[in-house]
Design a protein around this motif. Structure first.
Motif, PDB file in Angstrom:
ATOM      1  N   LYS A 163       0.810  -1.209   0.000  1.00 10.83           N
ATOM      2  CA  LYS A 163       0.000   0.000   0.000  1.00 10.83           C
ATOM      3  C   LYS A 163       0.850   1.270   0.000  1.00 10.83           C
ATOM      4  N   HIS A 164       2.022   1.189   0.590  1.00 16.70           N
ATOM      5  CA  HIS A 164       2.887   2.371   0.597  1.00 16.70           C
ATOM      6  C   HIS A 164       3.370   2.728  -0.803  1.00 16.70           C
ATOM      7  N   GLN A 165       3.150   1.843  -1.750  1.00 14.63           N
ATOM      8  CA  GLN A 165       3.549   2.114  -3.131  1.00 14.63           C
ATOM      9  C   GLN A 165       2.348   2.529  -3.996  1.00 14.63           C
TER      10      GLN A 165
END
Length: 346
Positions: free
Chosen positions: A329-331
């Motif tokens: 999700k951080h990407q």
């Protein structure tokens, strides 16, 4: 002159009684009773025949069956008495058995219900040009089921239909889609007959609305289904083209043209460079081929954009594999849903 009555109970008891037979009937009257025994006064008819107040009688039903051996109708010549056993002949029993088997096969193979007395307001025996809309409703329901969890607090399911063919089917389409939406979250079997009652017991309101025109940007026969939960709403719109294949044309505010079938993955992500490559590389690393991909994006009021990827893959993805992709999700990945639908026959 013919007068037909098929009743029973106090309201129709002895409609043809002694007073009417003797004072109001013409002597050429022929009485035929194949409805209920109590509709006529059998003993008054026997007397009227003897006294030539009426010309004849054909009686197929009696107050007491079989009638007693000393029944006065047995003693008159101008009366025909039959035992109301038309359905018990060899030919009738065979016809009933064949019809029952055909009805069971039609339901098991094609989901059709023939002659169901508790489905009078449902259109179930659909012709070939309408059956694709039933398939579309089921597939939209399966897609929406992935957005509904046991703790999402589903409160309503709304179906909107526009065009000529879809609106008359709204009640049927709404029930078919509701079955697919609720089925993963129920511990009992549901069908098109009991699904409305099951939904009501779950506190879910079912709504159908006929739209005079399609939603903005769309045309023709459009079926839209929306689920309302305590966490928000999700809506999927679909249609059927001349090839009779169901198509999804909108998921929430994401526009597309996609045939829903097979193993599918829906991914919402930030619209930025590298996300498509990230997803493609991940599926390559786990050995799953992406057979088809549809990409759409929605612009926010602040100018930013969010995208939706709909993937068709050649094999089913496991929950562990999905979890590993969700961890990215951080990407830029926001949400991932996996659905498996039946393949279409072309």
């Amino acid at each position: 002159y013919q007068r037909r009555v098929h009743g029973g109970g106090d309201s129709t008891r002895h409609l043809l009684n002694r007073e009417r037979l003797y004072n109001k009937c013409k002597p050429n009257l022929l009485v035929v009773n194949a409805s209920r025994g109590e509709v006529v006064d059998e003993y008054a008819i026997a007397d009227a025949l003897k006294d030539k107040k009426i010309a004849g009688a054909a009686i197929d039903v009696f107050i007491k069956e079989p009638p007693p051996a000393d029944h006065p109708l047995f003693k008159v010549e101008n009366a025909i008495l039959t035992p109301h056993l038309g359905a018990s002949t060899d030919e009738a029993q065979q016809a009933v058995a064949v019809a029952a088997c055909e009805a069971i096969i039609a339901y098991l193979l094609r989901g059709e219900l023939h002659g169901a007395v508790n489905a009078s307001n449902l259109k179930l025996d659909l012709p070939p040009e309408e059956e694709p809309f039933a398939d579309l409703a089921r597939r939209i329901g399966q897609l929406l089921a992935s957005y509904v969890t046991s703790d999402s607090g589903l409160t309503s399911i709304t179906l909107r239909a526009s065009g000529q063919r879809a609106p008359p089917l709204m009640n049927t389409l709404l029930r078919l889609s509701t079955i697919e939406i609720l089925k993963p979250h129920l511990n009992r079997s549901v069908n098109i007959i009991n699904i409305e009652h099951v939904a009501h017991n779950q506190g879910i309101t079912l709504i159908s609305i006929h739209e005079p025109t399609p939603p903005t940007g769309l045309y023709g026969e459009v079926v839209g289904i929306r689920v309302q939960t305590s966490k928000g709403t999700h809506r999927i719109l679909g249609t059927v083209y001349a090839d009779r294949l169901p198509r999804v044309v909108r998921v929430d505010n994401f526009s597309m043209d996609m045939v829903p079938e097979g193993c599918m993955v829906l991914i919402e992500n930030k619209d930025q460079p590298g996300v498509i490559g990230l997803v493609g590389t991940y599926f390559a690393d786990i050995g799953i081929n992406i057979a088809d991909m549809v990409i759409s994006r929605e612009f926010k009021p602040d100018g930013s954009a969010q995208a939706l990827m709909v993937l068709k893959i050649d094999s089913e993805v496991t929950s562990e594999q999905l979890k590993a992709l969700e961890d990215k999700k951080h990407q830029g990945i926001y949400m991932i849903k996996a659905v498996k639908l039946n393949l279409l026959t072309r």
